[in-house]
Design an enzyme around this catalytic site. Structure first.
Site, PDB file in Angstrom:
ATOM      1  N   SER A   1      -2.889  -7.753  -4.640  1.00  0.00           N
ATOM      2  CA  SER A   1      -2.945  -7.543  -6.092  1.00  0.00           C
ATOM      3  C   SER A   1      -1.683  -6.810  -6.546  1.00  0.00           C
ATOM      4  CB  SER A   1      -4.194  -6.740  -6.468  1.00  0.00           C
ATOM      5  OG  SER A   1      -4.324  -5.656  -5.598  1.00  0.00           O
TER       6      SER A   1
ATOM      7  N   GLU B   1      -0.532  -6.158  22.344  1.00  0.00           N
ATOM      8  CA  GLU B   1       0.166  -5.006  22.929  1.00  0.00           C
ATOM      9  C   GLU B   1      -0.771  -4.202  23.829  1.00  0.00           C
ATOM     10  OE1 GLU B   1       1.280  -3.366  19.011  1.00  0.00           O
ATOM     11  OE2 GLU B   1       0.043  -1.640  19.507  1.00  0.00           O
TER      12      GLU B   1
ATOM     13  N   HIS C   1       5.092   0.792  19.386  1.00  0.00           N
ATOM     14  CA  HIS C   1       4.094   1.238  18.407  1.00  0.00           C
ATOM     15  C   HIS C   1       4.173   2.761  18.180  1.00  0.00           C
ATOM     16  CE1 HIS C   1      -0.065   0.095  16.574  1.00  0.00           C
ATOM     17  NE2 HIS C   1       0.506   1.083  15.885  1.00  0.00           N
ATOM     18  N   ILE C   2       5.334   3.191  17.678  1.00  0.00           N
ATOM     19  CA  ILE C   2       5.569   4.636  17.521  1.00  0.00           C
ATOM     20  C   ILE C   2       5.944   5.013  16.089  1.00  0.00           C
ATOM     21  CG2 ILE C   2       6.193   5.106  19.926  1.00  0.00           C
ATOM     22  CD1 ILE C   2       9.181   4.921  19.018  1.00  0.00           C
TER      23      ILE C   2
ATOM     24  N   ARG D   1       0.777  -4.560  12.104  1.00  0.00           N
ATOM     25  CA  ARG D   1      -0.060  -4.763  13.278  1.00  0.00           C
ATOM     26  C   ARG D   1       0.384  -6.033  13.967  1.00  0.00           C
ATOM     27  NH1 ARG D   1      -1.579  -0.380  13.432  1.00  0.00           N
ATOM     28  NH2 ARG D   1      -3.674   0.476  13.422  1.00  0.00           N
TER      29      ARG D   1
ATOM     30  N   GLY E   1       0.859  -1.192   0.000  1.00  0.00           N
ATOM     31  CA  GLY E   1       0.000   0.000   0.000  1.00  0.00           C
ATOM     32  C   GLY E   1       0.890   1.234   0.000  1.00  0.00           C
ATOM     33  N   ARG E   2       0.336   2.328   0.501  1.00  0.00           N
ATOM     34  CA  ARG E   2       1.080   3.601   0.466  1.00  0.00           C
ATOM     35  C   ARG E   2       2.394   3.503   1.232  1.00  0.00           C
ATOM     36  NH1 ARG E   2      -3.976   4.355   2.186  1.00  0.00           N
ATOM     37  NH2 ARG E   2      -5.463   5.604   0.996  1.00  0.00           N
ATOM     38  N   ILE E   3       2.355   2.899   2.418  1.00  0.00           N
ATOM     39  CA  ILE E   3       3.571   2.853   3.257  1.00  0.00           C
ATOM     40  C   ILE E   3       4.585   1.893   2.655  1.00  0.00           C
ATOM     41  CG2 ILE E   3       4.482   2.347   5.562  1.00  0.00           C
ATOM     42  CD1 ILE E   3       1.687   3.216   6.665  1.00  0.00           C
TER      43      ILE E   3
HETATM   44  C1  DGY Z   1      -1.881   3.598  12.487  1.00  0.00           C
HETATM   45  O1  DGY Z   1      -2.108   4.724  12.088  1.00  0.00           O
HETATM   46  O2  DGY Z   1      -2.561   2.622  12.150  1.00  0.00           O
HETATM   47  C2  DGY Z   1      -0.748   3.448  13.425  1.00  0.00           C
HETATM   48  O3  DGY Z   1      -0.428   2.115  13.634  1.00  0.00           O
HETATM   49  C3  DGY Z   1      -1.064   4.133  14.737  1.00  0.00           C
HETATM   50  O4  DGY Z   1      -2.081   3.426  15.366  1.00  0.00           O
END
Ligand code: DGY
Length: 339
Positions: A188, A277, A295-296, A248, A164-166
């Site tokens: 896909s 978490e 989770h930062i 996640r 995806g975007r990230i």
């Molecule tokens: C998100 O934006 O999904 C990050 O994991 C922060 O929760």
């Protein structure tokens, strides 16, 4: 005598479930009666339900579970605006069935999260946390040529699961910044032009696991991505490979990963997200070759502000206020808006 007709306007009540920047709460107060949580208490489901009494809108984070039971208790709820791009904490189908708008915060966090994913991958590969702990513990008494040697990042093969975007932003960093060969697997395949921009080549999952020197997981959590990386997948990776999870908790089987790290089945890992978490699997805490962060990945000041502002824009519009009334900028279930 001419009567004075005063137009009645309803001021909605809204809930902000977790602490955020005070000026962003002030923005909301310009439109709504706001209950916030400046002490940042983590509410139980019962406490969340109590706080949601009479509220038309909710600003949530990934920590609040928005399920059918909660929705059934709050038929007045009209909008749930997540301050996160991921929304696996929300039962979107149940919201849609009830006509509740769900929104998230895509785009504004892409580059910041990609920076962090890349940093975590580099820290795992180049053993930055492990060697820092060694130094702080006073154990550095002499230099050795093979101290904390690890695999190179530049020129290596970067494997991305979830494009995806990230994922695309990480691919661009790898291909254009570090001269990496980039392969990816996704539900896909991307259009050729996007692949070319990212310098990335589509492969099947087995090839991704087999060829990646550094595997980065960016796939959203869903029942179909649960334990997408478990013991069987880790066994297919190179012994010299690293694994980074910024997606996640639950996409990676943390127990299997801890075992693979302990056995030297893969070289190292970088984890920003965990199953259950803020609880972290105790075996992960025991192995030295994993970098652990709470989770930062999207936590730059500018990005956290942008996420909070976007969630507020969404809530204002979803509840029929502001210049975009009825048109929240980033809905997850836009079909609700057409009704
Ligand atoms: C998100 O934006 O999904 C990050 O994991 C922060 O929760």
């Amino acid at each position: 005598m001419v009567g004075l007709i005063i137009k009645e306007t309803v001021v909605h009540k809204v809930l902000v479930a977790r602490a955020t920047f005070p000026d962003i709460i002030d923005r909301l107060r310009g439109y709504f009666e706001v209950q916030d949580n400046p002490e940042d208490e983590v509410w139980s489901p019962e406490a969340l339900s109590r706080a949601l009494q009479g509220k038309a809108g909710l600003i949530a984070t990934g920590s609040e579970r928005i399920d059918e039971a909660l929705l059934a208790a709050h038929p007045q709820l009209r909008a749930v605006c997540n301050m996160a791009v991921g929304y696996n904490n929300i039962d979107v189908q149940a919201c849609t069935a009830r006509g509740i708008v769900v929104t998230n915060t895509p785009d504004v966090l892409t580059e910041t999260t990609a920076d962090f994913g890349f940093a975590l991958m580099m820290a795992a590969a180049r053993r930055i946390a492990e060697s820092e702990h060694y130094l702080r513990a006073g154990r550095w008494t002499k230099w050795r040529y093979d101290m904390f040697v690890g695999p190179d990042v530049h020129g290596a093969t970067l494997g991305i699961l979830g494009m995806g975007r990230i994922g695309q932003a990480i691919a661009r960093r790898g291909a254009h910044g570090f001269g990496m060969k980039v392969i990816y697997h996704n539900r896909s395949r991307l259009p050729e032009a996007t692949e070319a921009q990212c310098g990335a080549r589509y492969v099947d999952k087995a090839t991704l696991l087999r060829e990646a020197d550094h595997l980065v997981i960016v796939v959203p959590y869903s029942p179909s991505s649960h334990h997408a990386i478990g013991a069987a997948e880790l066994a297919q990776m190179k012994r010299t490979a690293t694994l980074t999870n910024i997606a996640r908790g639950g996409v990676v089987d943390d127990a299997a990963l801890a075992q693979a790290l302990r056995d030297g089945r893969i070289a190292a890992a970088g984890l920003d997200v965990f199953e259950g978490e803020p609880h972290v699997h105790p075996h992960l805490l025991e192995v030295p070759n994993v970098v652990l962060t709470p989770h930062i990945a999207s936590a730059s000041v500018a990005t956290r502000r942008a996420m909070a502002n976007l969630a507020v824009d969404n809530l204002i519009a979803a509840l029929g206020c502001g210049p975009d009334a009825g048109r929240p900028p980033t809905p997850v279930n836009p079909e609700v808006l057409k009704r």
